[in-house]
Motif scaffolding. Structure first.
Motif, PDB file in Angstrom:
ATOM      1  N   ASP A  84       0.824  -1.205   0.000  1.00 38.38           N
ATOM      2  CA  ASP A  84       0.000   0.000   0.000  1.00 38.38           C
ATOM      3  C   ASP A  84       0.861   1.259   0.000  1.00 38.38           C
ATOM      4  N   GLU A  85       1.949   1.237   0.766  1.00 35.41           N
ATOM      5  CA  GLU A  85       2.848   2.391   0.818  1.00 35.41           C
ATOM      6  C   GLU A  85       3.577   2.571  -0.508  1.00 35.41           C
ATOM      7  N   ALA A  86       3.970   1.458  -1.123  1.00 31.44           N
ATOM      8  CA  ALA A  86       4.639   1.536  -2.425  1.00 31.44           C
ATOM      9  C   ALA A  86       3.697   2.115  -3.477  1.00 31.44           C
ATOM     10  N   GLU A  87       2.429   1.720  -3.425  1.00 32.34           N
ATOM     11  CA  GLU A  87       1.459   2.226  -4.399  1.00 32.34           C
ATOM     12  C   GLU A  87       1.240   3.729  -4.224  1.00 32.34           C
ATOM     13  N   LYS A  88       1.198   4.179  -2.983  1.00 29.21           N
ATOM     14  CA  LYS A  88       1.052   5.616  -2.737  1.00 29.21           C
ATOM     15  C   LYS A  88       2.239   6.379  -3.317  1.00 29.21           C
ATOM     16  N   HIS A  89       3.418   5.804  -3.175  1.00 31.40           N
ATOM     17  CA  HIS A  89       4.609   6.456  -3.737  1.00 31.40           C
ATOM     18  C   HIS A  89       4.515   6.527  -5.258  1.00 31.40           C
ATOM     19  N   ILE A  90       4.115   5.430  -5.882  1.00 31.88           N
ATOM     20  CA  ILE A  90       4.007   5.395  -7.345  1.00 31.88           C
ATOM     21  C   ILE A  90       3.022   6.449  -7.834  1.00 31.88           C
ATOM     22  N   GLU A  91       1.955   6.636  -7.082  1.00 35.21           N
ATOM     23  CA  GLU A  91       0.920   7.594  -7.471  1.00 35.21           C
ATOM     24  C   GLU A  91       1.260   9.025  -7.071  1.00 35.21           C
ATOM     25  N   TYR A  92       2.511   9.252  -6.706  1.00 36.77           N
ATOM     26  CA  TYR A  92       2.998  10.603  -6.411  1.00 36.77           C
ATOM     27  C   TYR A  92       2.370  11.154  -5.139  1.00 36.77           C
ATOM     28  N   PHE A  93       2.340  10.314  -4.091  1.00 39.19           N
ATOM     29  CA  PHE A  93       1.815  10.732  -2.791  1.00 39.19           C
ATOM     30  C   PHE A  93       2.751  11.770  -2.190  1.00 39.19           C
ATOM     31  N   MET A  94       2.192  12.760  -1.489  1.00 39.80           N
ATOM     32  CA  MET A  94       2.988  13.890  -1.019  1.00 39.80           C
ATOM     33  C   MET A  94       3.822  13.581   0.226  1.00 39.80           C
ATOM     34  N   THR A  95       3.456  12.540   0.968  1.00 39.22           N
ATOM     35  CA  THR A  95       4.191  12.201   2.187  1.00 39.22           C
ATOM     36  C   THR A  95       5.498  11.490   1.843  1.00 39.22           C
ATOM     37  N   GLY A 127      23.074  -5.384  -3.245  1.00 45.67           N
ATOM     38  CA  GLY A 127      21.878  -5.886  -2.576  1.00 45.67           C
ATOM     39  C   GLY A 127      20.855  -4.815  -2.269  1.00 45.67           C
ATOM     40  N   ILE A 128      20.809  -3.771  -3.107  1.00 46.44           N
ATOM     41  CA  ILE A 128      19.803  -2.720  -2.948  1.00 46.44           C
ATOM     42  C   ILE A 128      18.552  -3.164  -3.703  1.00 46.44           C
ATOM     43  N   ALA A 129      17.487  -3.457  -2.980  1.00 45.83           N
ATOM     44  CA  ALA A 129      16.273  -3.998  -3.590  1.00 45.83           C
ATOM     45  C   ALA A 129      15.636  -2.974  -4.526  1.00 45.83           C
ATOM     46  N   HIS A 130      15.257  -3.435  -5.723  1.00 44.06           N
ATOM     47  CA  HIS A 130      14.603  -2.560  -6.695  1.00 44.06           C
ATOM     48  C   HIS A 130      13.843  -3.422  -7.690  1.00 44.06           C
ATOM     49  N   GLY A 131      12.927  -2.802  -8.422  1.00 49.95           N
ATOM     50  CA  GLY A 131      12.176  -3.559  -9.413  1.00 49.95           C
ATOM     51  C   GLY A 131      11.230  -2.688 -10.204  1.00 49.95           C
ATOM     52  N   SER A 132      10.900  -3.148 -11.413  1.00 45.11           N
ATOM     53  CA  SER A 132       9.919  -2.470 -12.258  1.00 45.11           C
ATOM     54  C   SER A 132       8.550  -2.541 -11.595  1.00 45.11           C
ATOM     55  N   THR A 133       7.830  -1.434 -11.616  1.00 43.52           N
ATOM     56  CA  THR A 133       6.548  -1.395 -10.905  1.00 43.52           C
ATOM     57  C   THR A 133       5.520  -2.360 -11.488  1.00 43.52           C
ATOM     58  N   THR A 134       5.603  -2.646 -12.782  1.00 44.52           N
ATOM     59  CA  THR A 134       4.637  -3.571 -13.381  1.00 44.52           C
ATOM     60  C   THR A 134       5.217  -4.967 -13.558  1.00 44.52           C
ATOM     61  N   GLU A 135       6.418  -5.071 -14.108  1.00 45.93           N
ATOM     62  CA  GLU A 135       6.962  -6.386 -14.436  1.00 45.93           C
ATOM     63  C   GLU A 135       7.473  -7.145 -13.219  1.00 45.93           C
ATOM     64  N   ASP A 136       7.983  -6.433 -12.221  1.00 42.45           N
ATOM     65  CA  ASP A 136       8.534  -7.098 -11.038  1.00 42.45           C
ATOM     66  C   ASP A 136       7.616  -7.014  -9.822  1.00 42.45           C
ATOM     67  N   LEU A 137       6.976  -5.874  -9.640  1.00 44.20           N
ATOM     68  CA  LEU A 137       6.178  -5.661  -8.428  1.00 44.20           C
ATOM     69  C   LEU A 137       4.703  -5.951  -8.623  1.00 44.20           C
ATOM     70  N   GLY A 138       4.276  -6.157  -9.863  1.00 41.40           N
ATOM     71  CA  GLY A 138       2.917  -6.617 -10.115  1.00 41.40           C
ATOM     72  C   GLY A 138       1.837  -5.559 -10.125  1.00 41.40           C
ATOM     73  N   PHE A 139       2.202  -4.284 -10.146  1.00 39.43           N
ATOM     74  CA  PHE A 139       1.176  -3.247 -10.265  1.00 39.43           C
ATOM     75  C   PHE A 139       0.690  -3.186 -11.712  1.00 39.43           C
ATOM     76  N   ARG A 140      -0.586  -2.911 -11.883  1.00 46.34           N
ATOM     77  CA  ARG A 140      -1.149  -2.830 -13.231  1.00 46.34           C
ATOM     78  C   ARG A 140      -1.103  -1.401 -13.744  1.00 46.34           C
ATOM     79  N   PHE A 186       0.781   5.979 -13.079  1.00 46.35           N
ATOM     80  CA  PHE A 186       2.232   6.129 -13.221  1.00 46.35           C
ATOM     81  C   PHE A 186       2.994   4.805 -13.071  1.00 46.35           C
ATOM     82  N   ALA A 187       2.281   3.685 -12.959  1.00 45.51           N
ATOM     83  CA  ALA A 187       2.962   2.387 -12.942  1.00 45.51           C
ATOM     84  C   ALA A 187       3.206   1.946 -14.378  1.00 45.51           C
ATOM     85  N   THR A 188       4.460   1.777 -14.743  1.00 47.77           N
ATOM     86  CA  THR A 188       4.835   1.307 -16.077  1.00 47.77           C
ATOM     87  C   THR A 188       6.021   0.366 -15.935  1.00 47.77           C
ATOM     88  N   LYS A 189       6.343  -0.311 -17.013  1.00 46.43           N
ATOM     89  CA  LYS A 189       7.498  -1.209 -16.954  1.00 46.43           C
ATOM     90  C   LYS A 189       8.800  -0.424 -16.802  1.00 46.43           C
TER      91      LYS A 189
END
Length: 361
Positions: free
Chosen positions: A202-213, A257-270, A282-285
């Motif tokens: 949920d926090e990651a999705e808020k970040h992707i959607e340009y959350f202000m916090t 070992g810095i965790a990272h991933g594509s928001t759609t291809e790795d993290l599963g956001f549509r 704003f979720a894209t490959k």
């Protein structure tokens, strides 16, 4: 103020205090009232000046303690990477962070309160000594952290392929800041970030959607056209004047070992579907989330907006139209690292990049 008082780090002391004569002073002659007011004005000015200095010193101590915690946290993390080369995946939990919700689990990363002499001078002296102490520890901690990061990534010598390059736009106003002293980029919530905390979807999705916090994440893009669109379309002129684009080597993030991933291809956001109102905006490959930190070793260099625009033209990436009219095909085009390295060298590449390219430092 009592002679023995607990010393708490505090940055919100009133810096504009004002004192007025008491009611009982109103019966005194006007000259006496004026003299009393002048006395109060001087006392208020002294108190405001002391509070301003105390706030500044406290902020410096807190920043130093946060820097120390950050360096030691990642020093411990990188120590576990010795002998390991596997990718640390960004696994998002659908459950809330129970520890964060607990009222009995408040964690204080600062040292316990101290007892100090009540005078402002003694208080300032204590703060200054704590700032110096934190600075000494920070210097040693960051030196060890940089040495370990350089050693772990020392086998990465050749130029990265196009699919191992990402870009991060930064300026003086973004929450995920670039720290000139350390040459790194940290998430907006870096003062409270804990690498051992489970990332929450949920926090990651808020970040992707340009959350202000401020969040635990840093956004970047593998698409030069997309990063240009973000940089040029969302910022005011005052922000654009400070914008720069960092070139990120994803191979270094993997090695450290810095965790990272594509928001759609790795993290599963549509991807956002405007017609049906589904997916994550704003979720894209190309949109890559990084957990916590972009260490200096992962930043090949920094480009000005003018340099980046020139590279786009040389790579035949057409971003001349309005952001909504840029064909999606332009987002798929890449800039080869050889062209990037030449631009970095013109500006002054980081030492590791020059060494990689066998260029003079």
């Amino acid at each position: 103020m009592p002679a023995d008082n607990k010393f708490e780090l505090c940055c919100n002391r009133p810096e504009c205090t004002k004192r007025y004569p008491n009611r009982r002073d109103c019966d005194k002659p006007p000259e006496a009232i004026l003299l009393k007011q002048l006395q109060y004005n001087q006392e208020s000015a002294n108190e405001s000046a002391n509070n301003k200095l105390l706030n500044s010193k406290s902020r410096a101590v807190i920043d130093g303690l946060n820097e120390r915690r950050w360096a030691l946290m990642y020093l411990q993390h990188l120590a576990t990477r010795v002998g390991q080369t596997d990718t640390v995946e960004l696994n998002l939990s659908d459950l809330p962070d129970l520890e964060a919700l607990s009222l009995n689990n408040s964690q204080n990363t600062f040292p316990p309160s101290l007892v100090y002499d009540s005078s402002p001078e003694a208080h300032i002296e204590v703060l200054e000594q704590r700032r110096i102490d934190a600075q000494i520890v920070n210097k040693a901690g960051w030196a060890a952290l940089d040495t370990l990061a350089l050693g772990l990534a020392s086998d990465i010598r050749n130029c990265p392929e196009d699919n191992n390059i990402a870009f991060r736009v930064f300026d003086d106003y973004r929450k995920a800041r670039f720290f000139p002293d350390r040459q790194d980029i940290r998430c907006g919530n870096w003062q409270n970030f804990d690498i051992n905390r489970t990332p929450i979807r949920d926090e990651a999705e808020k970040h992707i959607e340009y959350f202000m916090t401020p969040t635990d994440y840093i956004s970047m893009s593998t698409s030069p056209g997309r990063i240009w669109n973000i940089a040029s379309s969302r910022a005011k002129n005052s922000v654009k004047a400070t914008q720069k684009i960092a070139v990120i080597d994803l191979r270094v993030l993997k090695r450290l070992g810095i965790a990272h991933g594509s928001t759609t291809e790795d993290l599963g956001f549509r991807h956002w579907n405007k017609t049906y109102g589904t997916g994550t905006e704003f979720a894209t490959k190309h949109h890559v989330l990084v957990l916590g930190w972009l260490p200096s070793r992962s930043i090949a260099g920094v480009l000005s907006m003018e340099q980046f625009e020139k590279l786009l033209g040389q790579s035949q990436i057409d971003v001349s139209g309005h952001s909504k009219s840029i064909p999606l095909s332009e987002y798929e085009k890449k800039i080869d690292f050889e062209s990037i390295s030449k631009a970095l060298y013109e500006k002054g590449a980081s030492a590791w990049c020059k060494d990689l390219l066998k260029l003079p430092v």
